[in-house]
Design an enzyme around this catalytic site. Structure first.
Site, PDB file in Angstrom:
ATOM      1  N   TRP A  37       0.694  -1.098  -0.130  1.00  0.00           N
ATOM      2  CA  TRP A  37       0.010  -0.115  -0.076  1.00  0.00           C
ATOM      3  C   TRP A  37       1.015   1.309  -0.007  1.00  0.00           C
ATOM      4  O   TRP A  37       0.300   2.288  -0.330  1.00  0.00           O
ATOM      5  CB  TRP A  37      -0.829  -0.041   1.247  1.00  0.00           C
ATOM      6  CG  TRP A  37      -0.368   0.216   2.643  1.00  0.00           C
ATOM      7  CD1 TRP A  37       0.542  -0.842   3.297  1.00  0.00           C
ATOM      8  CD2 TRP A  37      -0.259   1.364   3.474  1.00  0.00           C
ATOM      9  NE1 TRP A  37       0.796  -0.220   4.344  1.00  0.00           N
ATOM     10  CE2 TRP A  37       0.449   1.159   4.696  1.00  0.00           C
ATOM     11  CE3 TRP A  37      -0.737   2.713   3.274  1.00  0.00           C
ATOM     12  CZ2 TRP A  37       0.870   2.070   5.644  1.00  0.00           C
ATOM     13  CZ3 TRP A  37      -0.425   3.493   4.224  1.00  0.00           C
ATOM     14  CH2 TRP A  37       0.285   3.267   5.509  1.00  0.00           C
ATOM     15  N   ASP A  38       2.114   1.266   0.281  1.00  0.00           N
ATOM     16  CA  ASP A  38       3.195   2.159   0.267  1.00  0.00           C
ATOM     17  C   ASP A  38       2.931   3.106  -1.022  1.00  0.00           C
ATOM     18  O   ASP A  38       2.967   4.151  -1.274  1.00  0.00           O
ATOM     19  CB  ASP A  38       4.464   1.658   0.331  1.00  0.00           C
ATOM     20  CG  ASP A  38       4.754   0.865   1.437  1.00  0.00           C
ATOM     21  OD1 ASP A  38       3.953   0.437   1.974  1.00  0.00           O
ATOM     22  OD2 ASP A  38       5.897   0.775   1.852  1.00  0.00           O
TER      23      ASP A  38
ATOM     24  N   GLU B 223       1.453  -0.552  13.065  1.00  0.00           N
ATOM     25  CA  GLU B 223       1.604  -2.206  13.170  1.00  0.00           C
ATOM     26  C   GLU B 223       2.207  -2.664  14.657  1.00  0.00           C
ATOM     27  O   GLU B 223       2.094  -3.977  14.851  1.00  0.00           O
ATOM     28  CB  GLU B 223       2.437  -2.909  11.950  1.00  0.00           C
ATOM     29  CG  GLU B 223       1.932  -2.760  10.733  1.00  0.00           C
ATOM     30  CD  GLU B 223       2.901  -3.175   9.628  1.00  0.00           C
ATOM     31  OE1 GLU B 223       2.342  -3.242   8.502  1.00  0.00           O
ATOM     32  OE2 GLU B 223       4.198  -3.338   9.921  1.00  0.00           O
TER      33      GLU B 223
ATOM     34  N   LYS C 279       4.660   2.945  15.796  1.00  0.00           N
ATOM     35  CA  LYS C 279       5.723   2.544  14.821  1.00  0.00           C
ATOM     36  C   LYS C 279       5.698   3.377  13.843  1.00  0.00           C
ATOM     37  O   LYS C 279       6.542   4.069  13.289  1.00  0.00           O
ATOM     38  CB  LYS C 279       5.322   1.070  14.072  1.00  0.00           C
ATOM     39  CG  LYS C 279       6.501   0.542  13.019  1.00  0.00           C
ATOM     40  CD  LYS C 279       5.932  -0.690  12.518  1.00  0.00           C
ATOM     41  CE  LYS C 279       7.155  -1.029  11.289  1.00  0.00           C
ATOM     42  NZ  LYS C 279       6.529  -2.165  10.696  1.00  0.00           N
ATOM     43  N   GLN C 280       4.637   4.103  13.243  1.00  0.00           N
ATOM     44  CA  GLN C 280       4.356   5.146  12.374  1.00  0.00           C
ATOM     45  C   GLN C 280       3.192   5.842  12.518  1.00  0.00           C
ATOM     46  O   GLN C 280       2.267   5.402  13.441  1.00  0.00           O
ATOM     47  CB  GLN C 280       4.502   4.523  10.958  1.00  0.00           C
ATOM     48  CG  GLN C 280       3.263   3.837  10.503  1.00  0.00           C
ATOM     49  CD  GLN C 280       3.678   3.218   9.286  1.00  0.00           C
ATOM     50  OE1 GLN C 280       4.047   1.941   9.252  1.00  0.00           O
ATOM     51  NE2 GLN C 280       2.963   3.732   8.293  1.00  0.00           N
TER      52      GLN C 280
END
Length: 756
Positions: free
Chosen positions: A357-358, A486, A591-592
């Site tokens: 999906w990046d 995640e 994580k992000q």
């Protein structure tokens, strides 16, 4: 942070042969041309730690994944990029002794990736007894002819004794992936021909039980040299040629290897593949190395002319943005709509070659600005072409509509981590948002009203089946998901996922009102479906804490022990290399960007107060251990006028691999996240937005910079934007005149530069 290369605006260069960080050097000196690429491993055999990796776009293997814990809905295989036949293999001998930099005495070592010309260069002096040989090597994969690899060698006797130099050059099919079981090889040699000065080898991937196509790859090498050819015997899995020459003191010699690589992706018939290989290689016999190099570098000159970002006053920042653009364009420049942008590109086995999906979330926004719109349209067409696979993925989960895969080569899900593959379903919304993003930016409605409307409709059908209604709260919910973060798995009501589902349903309904009657008939969305979608969107549950003024990442997030990252001992970071997975999942650490990812996507839909409250709450809890994290935070920090944080995050995203921030670059580069440095400058520092069909800027200059400048393609206009202490200057380079907005003031752009 680990810096092993010198700071230079146009080069990634070192004069130190660092055996400890050999893999790191290999990753950072990777090269590619969109069709194929390779890590910067040595052409000759190296007896110490190395990761040899050559990869061809779209060539992969379905590795078996059925294990003891296999459940219904799991994918049948784990798709993996595989190491291609080693066609660059070139061994050197000095007085019949092999040159091996792992054990030999060497000096004057130099390794340089010339980003302007896309050429990897290496030189060293090796001493064996009285013999001293200087070796200078350059190699490139041609941007002018996608099937062509070129390596050029120069040998110089820099000692006082004569000696013999020998070159053994091969196409070697005895390769395997590092993660393969027991050295398993994925290649079978079909045919090979070895002449005195050339050779060719055709191999296919081995049979697999899943019915996916086998790939055939043909390789032909020819040589141009003043060394004398020698007769060589055959090898079971390789073809080889050997050349040698006696070098007197001060004497020189040259050797050039040209390889043509063709695949069954372009030539399904094996005889046609062989014929094409010969047709492509024939002209190489009469072309000089200078001519081949010039054609290659001209393509790169044209790319840099369109897309270069210049930064004055900070060479490290300058090197970072150019390195990222170089690696992105080496991986993908839109020539083949069957390919996509793998997170590792051609730089390593991990994730390599597959689609995530990046692409839609991070790569497409950058490619919109630096390439022709046909490139990003190809990225959208890639998903449309694979829609049948998305139907299968949804059906395997017992759901309607289309579920686009988390990881894929052909549209079928091929990732085997349950909490990511089947719970990180926000990717469906990211693909829908990419359609909107493309349409908004380019003004081209042809995709969204045709192929895109089909993709949106099937995604909407998936969301409508995936939600459930909570009678207790009177709201639709989505349980058992993983958001972009995640480190929080299997949660209920991830805000980002729910927000995207709600938005997608509304956007799809809007587009359905605009499609032609014929397209509406093909889509066959009933009035009942439309009404159901409206109801779900109107009653979608979006977790929020009004006391804190934030959107809550998921139902249980605020019940965690909330301690900022700054309170963690530095020796425990990165967490994923020091903590157990169980401990990470129980922690509050992010994580992000997750909630912040949604705020970035819809940045104009939220008030300054909402953006500030959410950024101030979530950023201190974020460890940025995803390569995708820093760019979002840079853009939002710039939007909030948090200049120091914006610059800190830009430096992280621009030099993530060059400085090995997360201690994982040796596995390969983080290709898709490399768009983050461009996004941080253009959307962050320059404040670029598209509002009501028009382009807006709100630029600022970081205090440590003197000036920055970039070009963007907006609706068939090329616009140059330069930002300095005195203000911004905008120049319309090509295309029809238009009006843009700078700090809220309209600025007409015509034939002359305009100071804004």
């Amino acid at each position: 942070m680990q810096r092993i290369f010198e700071i230079d605006p146009w080069e990634v260069r070192t004069r130190q042969f660092d055996k400890k960080n050999k893999r790191l050097q290999e990753s950072m000196t990777s090269i590619g041309n969109g069709y194929m690429g390779m890590r910067g491993f040595f052409e000759e055999d190296y007896s110490s730690d190395t990761l040899r990796g050559i990869y061809i776009g779209g060539v992969w293997f379905p590795d078996k994944t059925r294990v003891g814990w296999w459940k219904n809905g799991y994918p049948n295989y784990f798709g993996k990029v595989i190491n291609a036949v080693n066609f660059i293999k070139t061994n050197l001998r000095l007085n019949d002794e092999p040159v091996d930099l792992a054990t030999d005495v060497i000096r004057d070592f130099s390794l340089s990736l010339d980003m302007r010309q896309a050429i990897l260069k290496r030189s060293f002096i090796v001493t064996k007894g009285q013999a001293q040989l200087k070796v200078s090597i350059e190699r490139f994969v041609s941007a002018a002819q996608k099937e062509l690899f070129v390596a050029g060698y120069r040998f110089e006797n820099v000692g006082n004794a004569a000696f013999k130099v020998s070159v053994n050059t091969q196409i070697d099919a005895a390769v395997h992936n590092e993660d393969a079981n027991y050295g398993e090889s994925f290649w079978m040699v079909l045919d090979k021909t070895q002449n005195r000065t050339s050779g060719e080898l055709t191999a296919s991937t081995k049979e697999n039980p899943f019915g996916t196509p086998r790939f055939i790859v043909g390789n032909q090498m020819i040589h141009v040299t003043d060394l004398a050819a020698e007769e060589m015997g055959g090898l079971p899995l390789a073809v080889q040629n050997q050349f040698s020459k006696e070098l007197e003191p001060g004497g020189c010699a040259f050797f050039e290897k040209r390889v043509i690589v063709v695949t069954s992706r372009d030539y399904a018939d094996r005889s046609r593949l062989t014929e094409a290989m010969h047709q492509l290689s024939n002209p190489l016999k009469s072309q000089s190395l200078d001519e081949l190099r010039a054609a290659h570098t001209q393509v790169w000159h044209n790319r840099w002319e369109k897309s270069d970002v210049t930064i004055h006053g900070d060479d490290a920042a300058q090197q970072g943005i150019r390195f990222n653009l170089f690696q992105l364009f080496s991986t993908y420049y839109g020539e083949d709509d069957r390919l996509n942008i793998g997170p590792k590109g051609f730089t390593g086995e991990k994730y390599g070659g597959a689609t995530y999906w990046d692409t839609e979330a991070f790569a497409l926004p950058m490619y919109l600005g630096v390439t022709d719109s046909s490139v990003t349209r190809n990225l959208l067409m890639y998903r449309y072409i694979q829609l049948d696979g998305a139907f299968i993925n949804a059906k395997q989960q017992g759901l309607k509509g289309a579920l686009f895969p988390m990881v894929t080569f052909n549209g079928i899900e091929c990732h085997n981590e349950w909490e990511i593959t089947f719970e990180e379903i926000h990717r469906n919304g990211d693909i829908a948002f990419a359609i909107y993003n493309y349409t908004r930016y380019t003004g081209d409605r042809s995709y969204v009203l045709h192929e895109g409307s089909k993709v949106l409709t099937e995604i909407a059908r998936f969301w409508a089946d995936r939600v459930h209604f909570s009678a207790r709260k009177g709201r639709y919910m989505i349980h058992g998901v993983t958001g972009p973060d995640e480190y929080q798995n299997n949660v209920n009501n991830n805000w980002y996922t729910n927000y995207l589902a709600k938005w997608t349903l509304n956007y799809t309904l809007k587009i359905l009102d605009q499609v032609s009657p014929d397209q509406a008939e093909r889509l066959a969305v009933s009035e009942w479906e439309k009404q159901k979608w409206r109801e779900i969107a109107d009653k979608m549950y979006l977790p929020e804490d009004k006391t804190l003024g934030i959107f809550v990442q998921d139902d249980d997030f605020l019940d965690k022990e909330l301690k900022p990252v700054r309170d963690l001992p530095l020796d425990q970071l990165p967490l994923n290399q020091h903590w157990s997975w169980d401990k990470i999942l129980r922690s509050c650490y992010i994580k992000q960007g997750d909630v912040l990812q949604g705020i970035w996507d819809f940045i104009d839909e939220f008030t300054p107060e909402q953006k500030k409250a959410n950024f101030d709450f979530y950023e201190p809890l974020t460890v940025h251990e995803s390569s995708l994290s820093a760019s979002i935070h840079a853009i939002l920090a710039a939007d909030l006028k948090y200049e120091d944080k914006a610059v800190e995050m830009y430096e992280r995203t621009s030099r993530l691999d060059l400085d090995n921030y997360n201690n994982d670059t040796s596995d390969g580069l983080h290709i898709t996240s490399m768009t983050g440095s461009w996004l941080a400058i253009v959307q962050g520092f320059a404040g670029m937005r598209v509002r009501s069909e028009q382009l807006h800027f709100r630029p600022f200059l970081p205090r440590k910079w003197q000036r920055y400048q970039f070009r963007i393609n907006f609706r068939n206009r090329i616009i140059d934007v330069a930002v300095a202490k005195e203000g911004a200057i905008l120049t319309l380079i090509s295309g029809e005149a238009l009006t843009v907005f700078v700090n809220g003031r309209s600025v007409p752009l015509g034939s002359d530069p305009v100071k804004a």
